[in-house]
Design an enzyme around this catalytic site. Structure first.
Site, PDB file in Angstrom:
ATOM      1  N   ARG A   1      -6.102 -49.257  96.142  1.00 50.27           N
ATOM      2  CA  ARG A   1      -6.316 -49.644  94.744  1.00 50.27           C
ATOM      3  C   ARG A   1      -7.763 -49.391  94.337  1.00 50.27           C
ATOM      4  O   ARG A   1      -8.687 -49.641  95.107  1.00 50.27           O
ATOM      5  CB  ARG A   1      -6.008 -51.134  94.522  1.00 50.27           C
ATOM      6  CG  ARG A   1      -6.138 -51.559  93.055  1.00 50.27           C
ATOM      7  CD  ARG A   1      -5.978 -53.062  92.882  1.00 50.27           C
ATOM      8  NE  ARG A   1      -7.045 -53.814  93.538  1.00 50.27           N
ATOM      9  CZ  ARG A   1      -8.272 -53.947  93.032  1.00 50.27           C
ATOM     10  NH1 ARG A   1      -8.592 -53.367  91.881  1.00 50.27           N
ATOM     11  NH2 ARG A   1      -9.180 -54.648  93.676  1.00 50.27           N
ATOM     12  N   VAL A   2      -7.938 -48.873  93.115  1.00 45.20           N
ATOM     13  CA  VAL A   2      -9.258 -48.768  92.492  1.00 45.20           C
ATOM     14  C   VAL A   2      -9.144 -49.345  91.087  1.00 45.20           C
ATOM     15  O   VAL A   2      -8.086 -49.303  90.469  1.00 45.20           O
ATOM     16  CB  VAL A   2      -9.774 -47.313  92.437  1.00 45.20           C
ATOM     17  CG1 VAL A   2     -10.164 -46.830  93.826  1.00 45.20           C
ATOM     18  CG2 VAL A   2      -8.737 -46.378  91.827  1.00 45.20           C
ATOM     19  N   SER A   3     -10.256 -49.885  90.584  1.00 51.44           N
ATOM     20  CA  SER A   3     -10.220 -50.605  89.310  1.00 51.44           C
ATOM     21  C   SER A   3     -10.326 -49.711  88.085  1.00 51.44           C
ATOM     22  O   SER A   3      -9.897 -50.094  86.997  1.00 51.44           O
ATOM     23  CB  SER A   3     -11.349 -51.649  89.271  1.00 51.44           C
ATOM     24  OG  SER A   3     -11.184 -52.593  90.304  1.00 51.44           O
ATOM     25  N   THR A   4     -10.913 -48.517  88.234  1.00 51.31           N
ATOM     26  CA  THR A   4     -11.085 -47.632  87.083  1.00 51.31           C
ATOM     27  C   THR A   4     -10.572 -46.236  87.394  1.00 51.31           C
ATOM     28  O   THR A   4     -10.449 -45.841  88.560  1.00 51.31           O
ATOM     29  CB  THR A   4     -12.571 -47.522  86.676  1.00 51.31           C
ATOM     30  OG1 THR A   4     -13.286 -46.791  87.684  1.00 51.31           O
ATOM     31  CG2 THR A   4     -13.200 -48.903  86.522  1.00 51.31           C
TER      32      THR A   4
ATOM     33  N   GLN B   1     -12.767 -43.875  89.582  1.00 49.93           N
ATOM     34  CA  GLN B   1     -12.846 -44.052  91.026  1.00 49.93           C
ATOM     35  C   GLN B   1     -11.681 -43.340  91.702  1.00 49.93           C
ATOM     36  O   GLN B   1     -10.699 -42.977  91.057  1.00 49.93           O
ATOM     37  CB  GLN B   1     -12.826 -45.545  91.372  1.00 49.93           C
ATOM     38  CG  GLN B   1     -14.024 -46.320  90.834  1.00 49.93           C
ATOM     39  CD  GLN B   1     -13.871 -47.814  91.024  1.00 49.93           C
ATOM     40  OE1 GLN B   1     -12.873 -48.403  90.632  1.00 49.93           O
ATOM     41  NE2 GLN B   1     -14.869 -48.432  91.636  1.00 49.93           N
TER      42      GLN B   1
END
Length: 207
Positions: free
Chosen positions: A9-12, A15
């Site tokens: 998982r990445v937040s943006t 990324q």
């Protein structure tokens, strides 16, 4: 051979999960684990609920079906930033007899110490998020105290009049493109035109 599932998982959107995946695959190869599934949530905050993270939701469902023996993730904050949700997740996979490996924390939930460390890491992740929120609030308060005007910059009267005129013949997106403003700005003015406030000056007469 243990069956492993990787969660990334990445937040943006800026990324990438590439580095996370490469290191986890190296660990799996070194441990003799067979990676049978990879789940991803890209551009989604860990503070979101399970239902708002389709990759994580699918991972949890497949864990209860025992489609793998161990879940691998880069760090505890990849799984989530709410202690309550993290503890619930750990309980669910424990019932399903699925283990958890976290690269950054070197965590293995097959041991009591590993389970205790998992909960401790969740506390720190939640605390970090609370501190970020507090810093943002403090920053806004300082800016307000210094007289900094917050919020959107007012639209120029000439552009506002142009929008009012063009809305009579064109759609919202076309008007926004012609005037050079955001679609949201045109939508706001369109709403004001449909429901003018009492004793207000008509938009077309302002400026």
């Amino acid at each position: 051979m243990r069956r492993a599932a990787i969660y990334l998982r990445v937040s943006t959107d800026k990324q990438t999960t590439e580095n996370q995946e490469r290191e986890l695959r190296d660990v799996a190869a070194h441990s003799g684990w067979d990676i049978v599934a990879t789940y991803r949530d890209e551009g989604i905050s860990g503070a979101k609920s399970r239902s708002a993270r389709p990759g994580f939701d699918a991972l949890c469902k497949d864990a209860t079906r025992r489609k793998f023996d161990v879940i691998m993730a880069w760090s505890v904050d990849r799984l989530g930033r709410s202690l309550q949700d993290l503890v619930a997740f750990l309980a669910d996979i424990a019932v399903a007899r699925v283990d958890l490996y976290l690269q950054q924390q070197g965590l293995d939930t097959t041991t009591p110490a590993g389970r205790a460390l998992f909960q401790m890491c969740g506390v720190f992740a939640e605390f970090e998020r609370a501190m970020i929120r507090e810093r943002i609030r403090a920053g806004l308060a300082r800016a307000k105290a210094k007289g900094v005007k917050l919020g959107r910059k007012p639209i120029e009267p000439s552009k506002e009049r142009a929008i009012v005129r063009l809305l009579q013949t064109d759609g919202i997106r076309k008007v926004a493109r012609k005037v050079g403003v955001g679609v949201g700005t045109v939508q706001r003015i369109a709403r004001e035109l449909r429901a003018p406030q009492k004793d207000s000056v008509p938009l077309s007469l302002r400026g």
